[in-house]
Motif scaffolding. Structure first.
Motif, PDB file in Angstrom:
ATOM      1  N   GLY A  55      -1.308   3.274  -1.970  1.00  0.00           N
ATOM      2  CA  GLY A  55      -0.414   3.673  -3.060  1.00  0.00           C
ATOM      3  C   GLY A  55      -1.011   3.373  -4.424  1.00  0.00           C
ATOM      4  O   GLY A  55      -0.976   4.208  -5.334  1.00  0.00           O
TER       5      GLY A  55
ATOM      6  N   VAL B 198       1.294  -1.406   8.005  1.00  0.00           N
ATOM      7  CA  VAL B 198       1.990  -0.381   7.219  1.00  0.00           C
ATOM      8  C   VAL B 198       2.183  -0.855   5.780  1.00  0.00           C
ATOM      9  O   VAL B 198       1.958  -0.090   4.816  1.00  0.00           O
ATOM     10  CB  VAL B 198       3.338  -0.025   7.870  1.00  0.00           C
ATOM     11  N   VAL B 199       2.590  -2.105   5.604  1.00  0.00           N
ATOM     12  CA  VAL B 199       2.776  -2.629   4.249  1.00  0.00           C
ATOM     13  C   VAL B 199       1.448  -2.617   3.496  1.00  0.00           C
ATOM     14  O   VAL B 199       1.385  -2.239   2.321  1.00  0.00           O
ATOM     15  CB  VAL B 199       3.372  -4.052   4.284  1.00  0.00           C
ATOM     16  N   TYR B 200       0.373  -3.008   4.188  1.00  0.00           N
ATOM     17  CA  TYR B 200      -0.954  -2.999   3.557  1.00  0.00           C
ATOM     18  C   TYR B 200      -1.327  -1.590   3.101  1.00  0.00           C
ATOM     19  O   TYR B 200      -1.802  -1.395   1.975  1.00  0.00           O
ATOM     20  CB  TYR B 200      -1.995  -3.534   4.536  1.00  0.00           C
ATOM     21  N   VAL B 201      -1.123  -0.614   3.952  1.00  0.00           N
ATOM     22  CA  VAL B 201      -1.466   0.772   3.611  1.00  0.00           C
ATOM     23  C   VAL B 201      -0.638   1.251   2.422  1.00  0.00           C
ATOM     24  O   VAL B 201      -1.171   1.875   1.485  1.00  0.00           O
ATOM     25  CB  VAL B 201      -1.247   1.700   4.821  1.00  0.00           C
ATOM     26  N   VAL B 202       0.661   0.970   2.435  1.00  0.00           N
ATOM     27  CA  VAL B 202       1.527   1.404   1.338  1.00  0.00           C
ATOM     28  C   VAL B 202       1.069   0.790   0.019  1.00  0.00           C
ATOM     29  O   VAL B 202       0.969   1.480  -1.005  1.00  0.00           O
ATOM     30  CB  VAL B 202       2.996   1.030   1.631  1.00  0.00           C
ATOM     31  N   VAL B 203       0.761  -0.513   0.043  1.00  0.00           N
ATOM     32  CA  VAL B 203       0.358  -1.204  -1.179  1.00  0.00           C
ATOM     33  C   VAL B 203      -0.998  -0.708  -1.670  1.00  0.00           C
ATOM     34  O   VAL B 203      -1.154  -0.285  -2.822  1.00  0.00           O
ATOM     35  CB  VAL B 203       0.307  -2.728  -0.952  1.00  0.00           C
TER      36      VAL B 203
ATOM     37  N   THR C 198      -6.077   7.469   6.474  1.00  0.00           N
ATOM     38  CA  THR C 198      -5.276   7.336   5.250  1.00  0.00           C
ATOM     39  C   THR C 198      -6.027   7.869   4.032  1.00  0.00           C
ATOM     40  O   THR C 198      -5.413   8.142   2.997  1.00  0.00           O
ATOM     41  CB  THR C 198      -4.889   5.862   5.002  1.00  0.00           C
TER      42      THR C 198
END
Length: 267
Positions: free
Chosen positions: A34, A26-31, A171
């Protein structure tokens, strides 16, 4: 106290598990997604020029690489980059990665290289290397390592890693890419070949190299579609990859249904 507990407990800051892998994901996707969204470059134009490639792909993927590397350094997980044991890989399981290499090379041979500036090619190469590093570290690294904990079979670990990798491409809908739904199936199938590259060599570096090569050729072909014998041959073989990948995945899941996925812990 068991030998497994003595050798593994002091090594990990956090035990490999699916929930932890989900947080990393999730952190990877957000970074990454984003930053790609913030670049202002449309998904279909990511690789149109050196500048767009740097802004929309290289910088976001570089940030993702920093996140994944920092997590692994902190977590001190073992067997992420190299398998603890060598699993059998007969000629049939080598076939899919080999065909993927052939297609990528044919696409590169068929390109009209004079249509690309050196800076453009280097930018796309950098993006491809980063995709290979980040997505393999995440999926055939963190996710597969987590799925190899517990009582799952290797077949189930492969299946869930493959489905997770495919689902990740949804995504791209956030980047206004309507073809993301189709990408889910295609990515999942090619992910089988990437797993086999790691399995056959025992190291994730092979999967990173194959992933980078496959994407390097795909990104360049997406900018300037080649027109020639090599490109035609590659396009004719591409459907074979997906058929072969589907068959290979079924073979893996069935054949490996009794092989424990849990890796041996070494001192």
């Amino acid at each position: 106290m068991s030998s497994e507990h003595r050798t593994s407990s002091p090594r990990w800051r956090v035990t490999p598990s699916v929930p932890v892998a989900a947080v990393v994901f999730v952190v990877y996707v957000v970074v990454v997604v984003g930053l790609m969204k913030a670049s202002g470059v449309g998904y279909e134009h990511f690789f149109d020029s050196a500048d767009s490639t740097l802004r929309s792909a290289v910088l976001p993927l570089g940030a993702g690489a920093v996140w994944l590397t920092a997590f692994l350094v902190w977590a001190r997980w073992d067997h992420v980059f190299r398998d603890a044991r060598r699993l059998p890989t007969g000629w049939f399981l080598w076939l899919l990665p080999a065909v993927m290499v052939v297609i990528a090379i044919l696409h590169l041979v068929g390109l009209e290289w004079d249509r690309f500036s050196p800076g453009h090619v280097l930018a796309v190469l950098a993006a491809s290397v980063l995709v290979g590093y980040t997505e393999e570290t995440l999926f055939r690294g963190v996710v597969l390592r987590s799925l190899r904990q517990g009582t799952r079979s290797e077949g189930m670990a492969v299946l869930w890693t493959t489905l997770w990798f495919g689902g990740f491409h949804l995504t791209n809908l956030l980047l206004d890419e309507p073809g993301a739904v189709l990408q889910v199936a295609f990515a999942a199938l090619t992910g089988t070949g990437l797993y086999l590259a790691r399995r056959g060599t025992g190291t994730i570096v092979a999967a990173m190299a194959l992933h980078g090569l496959w994407d390097f050729s795909s990104f360049l072909v997406g900018v300037h579609e080649p027109d020639g014998g090599a490109a035609t041959a590659a396009n004719l073989i591409v459907p074979l990859v997906y058929v072969l990948a589907g068959v290979t995945l079924v073979v893996l899941v069935v054949r490996e249904r009794r092989r424990p996925a849990r890796e041996a812990i070494t001192a």
